[in-house]
Structures are given as structure tokens and as C-alpha cells.
Design an enzyme around this catalytic site. Sequence first.
Site, PDB file in Angstrom:
ATOM      1  N   ASP A  11       0.899  -1.270   0.062  1.00 31.67           N
ATOM      2  CA  ASP A  11      -0.328   0.127   0.428  1.00 31.67           C
ATOM      3  C   ASP A  11       1.285   1.158  -0.294  1.00 31.67           C
ATOM      4  O   ASP A  11       1.128   1.853   0.925  1.00 31.67           O
ATOM      5  CB  ASP A  11      -1.089  -0.065   0.812  1.00 31.67           C
ATOM      6  CG  ASP A  11      -0.165  -0.025   2.711  1.00 31.67           C
ATOM      7  OD1 ASP A  11      -0.970   0.504   3.693  1.00 31.67           O
ATOM      8  OD2 ASP A  11       0.601  -0.231   2.791  1.00 31.67           O
ATOM      9  N   ASP A  16       6.475   1.349   1.880  1.00 33.04           N
ATOM     10  CA  ASP A  16       6.188   0.177   1.338  1.00 33.04           C
ATOM     11  C   ASP A  16       7.485   0.439  -0.192  1.00 33.04           C
ATOM     12  O   ASP A  16       7.510  -0.159  -0.754  1.00 33.04           O
ATOM     13  CB  ASP A  16       4.979   0.145   0.355  1.00 33.04           C
ATOM     14  CG  ASP A  16       3.818  -0.022   1.412  1.00 33.04           C
ATOM     15  OD1 ASP A  16       3.894   0.864   2.434  1.00 33.04           O
ATOM     16  OD2 ASP A  16       3.287  -1.121   1.518  1.00 33.04           O
ATOM     17  N   GLN A 228       7.209  10.792  10.812  1.00 30.68           N
ATOM     18  CA  GLN A 228       7.612  10.221  12.159  1.00 30.68           C
ATOM     19  C   GLN A 228       7.460  10.502  12.863  1.00 30.68           C
ATOM     20  O   GLN A 228       7.480  10.691  14.308  1.00 30.68           O
ATOM     21  CB  GLN A 228       7.960   9.361  11.360  1.00 30.68           C
ATOM     22  CG  GLN A 228       7.992   8.196  10.719  1.00 30.68           C
ATOM     23  CD  GLN A 228       6.827   7.115  11.483  1.00 30.68           C
ATOM     24  OE1 GLN A 228       6.792   6.843  11.992  1.00 30.68           O
ATOM     25  NE2 GLN A 228       6.465   6.309  10.102  1.00 30.68           N
ATOM     26  N   HIS A 240      10.015   0.415   8.289  1.00 35.22           N
ATOM     27  CA  HIS A 240       9.115  -1.080   8.923  1.00 35.22           C
ATOM     28  C   HIS A 240       9.213  -2.368   7.504  1.00 35.22           C
ATOM     29  O   HIS A 240       9.540  -3.597   7.471  1.00 35.22           O
ATOM     30  CB  HIS A 240       7.527  -1.364   8.438  1.00 35.22           C
ATOM     31  CG  HIS A 240       7.117   0.473   9.642  1.00 35.22           C
ATOM     32  ND1 HIS A 240       8.041  -0.455  11.618  1.00 35.22           N
ATOM     33  CD2 HIS A 240       6.623   1.362   9.592  1.00 35.22           C
ATOM     34  CE1 HIS A 240       7.026   1.009  12.317  1.00 35.22           C
ATOM     35  NE2 HIS A 240       6.878   2.159  11.344  1.00 35.22           N
ATOM     36  N   ASP A 241       8.327  -1.877   6.262  1.00 41.46           N
ATOM     37  CA  ASP A 241       7.933  -2.723   5.229  1.00 41.46           C
ATOM     38  C   ASP A 241      10.074  -3.125   4.152  1.00 41.46           C
ATOM     39  O   ASP A 241       9.403  -4.754   4.049  1.00 41.46           O
ATOM     40  CB  ASP A 241       7.090  -2.386   3.809  1.00 41.46           C
ATOM     41  CG  ASP A 241       5.890  -1.083   4.805  1.00 41.46           C
ATOM     42  OD1 ASP A 241       5.027  -0.409   3.870  1.00 41.46           O
ATOM     43  OD2 ASP A 241       5.601  -1.984   5.757  1.00 41.46           O
TER      44      ASP A 241
HETATM   45  O1  RIB Z   1       2.101  -0.319  10.498  1.00 42.04           O
HETATM   46  C1  RIB Z   1       3.098  -0.016   9.822  1.00 42.04           C
HETATM   47  C2  RIB Z   1       2.835  -0.211   7.906  1.00 42.04           C
HETATM   48  O2  RIB Z   1       1.331   0.911   8.262  1.00 42.04           O
HETATM   49  C3  RIB Z   1       3.680  -0.732   7.033  1.00 42.04           C
HETATM   50  O3  RIB Z   1       3.684  -1.493   5.959  1.00 42.04           O
HETATM   51  C4  RIB Z   1       3.564   1.394   6.585  1.00 42.04           C
HETATM   52  O4  RIB Z   1       3.823   1.256   5.486  1.00 42.04           O
HETATM   53  C5  RIB Z   1       1.819   0.793   6.997  1.00 42.04           C
HETATM   54  O5  RIB Z   1       1.338   0.323   5.843  1.00 42.04           O
HETATM   55 CA    CA Z   2       2.615  -0.425   4.365  1.00 38.81          CA
END
Ligand code: RIB
Ligand code: CA
Length: 317
Positions: A11, A16, A228, A240-241
Site C-alpha cells: 500500500d 512500501d 514520524q 518497516h516494510d
Molecule cells: O504499521 C506500519 C505499516 O503500516 C507499514 O506497512 C506502513 O507502510 C503502513 O502500511
Molecule cells: Ca505498508
Amino acid sequence: MAVQKILYDCDPGHDDAVALMLAAGSPELELLGVTIVAGNQTLDNTGRNACHVLQWLGREEIPVYTGCERPMVRDRVTAGDIHGETGLDGPVFPPLRKRPEPEHAVRFLVRTLMSSQGDVTVVTSGPMTNLAMALRMEPAAAEKIRRIVLMGGSYTNGNVTPAAEFNILADPEAAHVCFTAGRPVTMIGLDVTRKVLCYPEIVERMARADTCASRLFVDLMGHFCRTQKEVFGWEGGPLHDPVTIASLLDPALVVTKPMNVRIDLSHGESYGRTNCDAFGYLGLPATADVAVDIDVPRFWDIIETGLRRYSETGKQA
Ligand code: RIB
Ligand code: CA
């Protein structure tokens, strides 16, 4: 290591987009297609963002399929506070040529899995709606999945509510379908992704790669790290991703522990929580390999290598 076939559902979303750069540029991976779900932003936005990123990288040949524009049951949520109105605020892209394929992402997932040899890893880094709907449309597709690797959940606290992480909370029922599909699951949760904070010195390091990918990385982090900091106070945005894709490139990157994981589908304060039985206290069978630690320096090495794989002008080196 043999080339791994993957399907990547996401997403975009700033993190991502970095995961997509890594997946699209790594010869160790055969990216069969990118499927898009509503999450960080609406489906129109996330679909457009994926096309912008692949076009910028000179990887327009990688097909993009848009899927579900809302969760299976609950109301839709987005994350504009982090990713902005477009879902990829910050970078300025040239006019968009690339368009999503006409086939729905769920049909593409079913078709691709059913025609595979059962050697496809499905990576998700958004709400798990597309994968869950594919598993409901064609239950036989489950046995064709080598492993589900997701960014989502946590065995500590969440990032939308104290209990729940965004990707799971955005569609808890979909996560439940995927976690109970009977296939191996690797859960990359906030517990480890909050250890890969993209500090200014990391951004400066990646900028020195001086490729189309590194320039996009710098522009993405300019927005992502600012929001952030505003929302969570992080001195560096938690990336994260890309941990999902990086863990495929180096299986030793993350330490995992088998746990029984159940998604809280009650509609109380913990709705969407990944209840991870870290100590096996319930005596129930493990349902996921949950990431409990990460080699942070190795992660940034993988990111830098991935960004350097692109040339200055958008074709791979
Ligand atoms: O909580 C972090 C996740 O939520 C990541 O994948 C960010 O892109 C959002 O989708
Ligand atoms: Ca994501």
C-alpha cells in the site's frame, strides 16, 4: 541461493516504496507482480504511487494490479498523517506513463498461484485484504503458497492503538484468514521494525550511492522521517516494510521465534491486536514465526546494496 519467486502486495506508502525498490532490483528475487491494496491511502493513490516508483526506477515492465479498495468487514482507515494526501508525499515524479493492469489483483493472485509449482513466497506490507480474498475465492491457492511474509502486528504495543499495528488493524479479519490458512507465516512486526530507524546519517549514507533509487530514497525519507518525528517523536523513521524483502535476501537478518498468534476480532479496545503467545503458555501450536530481533547494520547494508543496483538514470546497472 536459488532465485526466489515472490508476489508483493503493498500500500505505497513511503516504506512500501523502499521495499518495492529492493524487490524490483534484486536478482535474487523474481518479482512476478505487484498487487496493490488500499491502506496508507486510497486505492487510487496507492496504485498510482506504485506505478510512479516503478517508472522512476526504469522497471515499467513489472506489472501492477490494483485490488481491494476497502477491508473485508470493518470500515476503511488510512494513514495520511504519516504518508500525506497522496500516500507518497515528498518526491516529485515526472508525468506518469505506467498504468495498472486491467486484471483485478485478487484474480491475478489466484491465477498466478494456481499456475505455480507451489514455490511462490507472498510478501505483504499493507492490510492483507487482497491475499485473504484470494484465499476465500480459491482455497486451493493456499497450498500453492511457499510462505507468507508480512509486515504487521507486534507482540508489544501497537502504533494506531496501544494494542494494534496499522496493517492488521486496517483489516483484522483479512489477517485472521491469512494467519489461519495453514501455510508457513513469518510475521515481521513493530518489535523489530522499530529497531531500523532511518537517522539523518543513514539518509546521507544512501545519498552517496547517487543513483535514481538513492535520490528517490532521500526524497521519500525527507517526508517520512519528518512525519514520524511529528507523530511518534522518532529521531529516524522506522523503515518497516523493507524488512520483509530484506529477510528474503538474507535469512539470517532477523531472528524469529515460533509462536501461536491469534488476531483479536472482538470489537473492544484490542481489536486488531496480534496476540502472540511468546512463552507458549497456552500450549497451543505455533502458527507463525515471529521476528524478535534484527541485525540492524546488516539491514542498512542490504538497503545500500539495493539502491546501488540501479543506475543514475533509472535503468538497472
Ligand atoms: O504499521 C506500519 C505499516 O503500516 C507499514 O506497512 C506502513 O507502510 C503502513 O502500511
Ligand atoms: Ca505498508
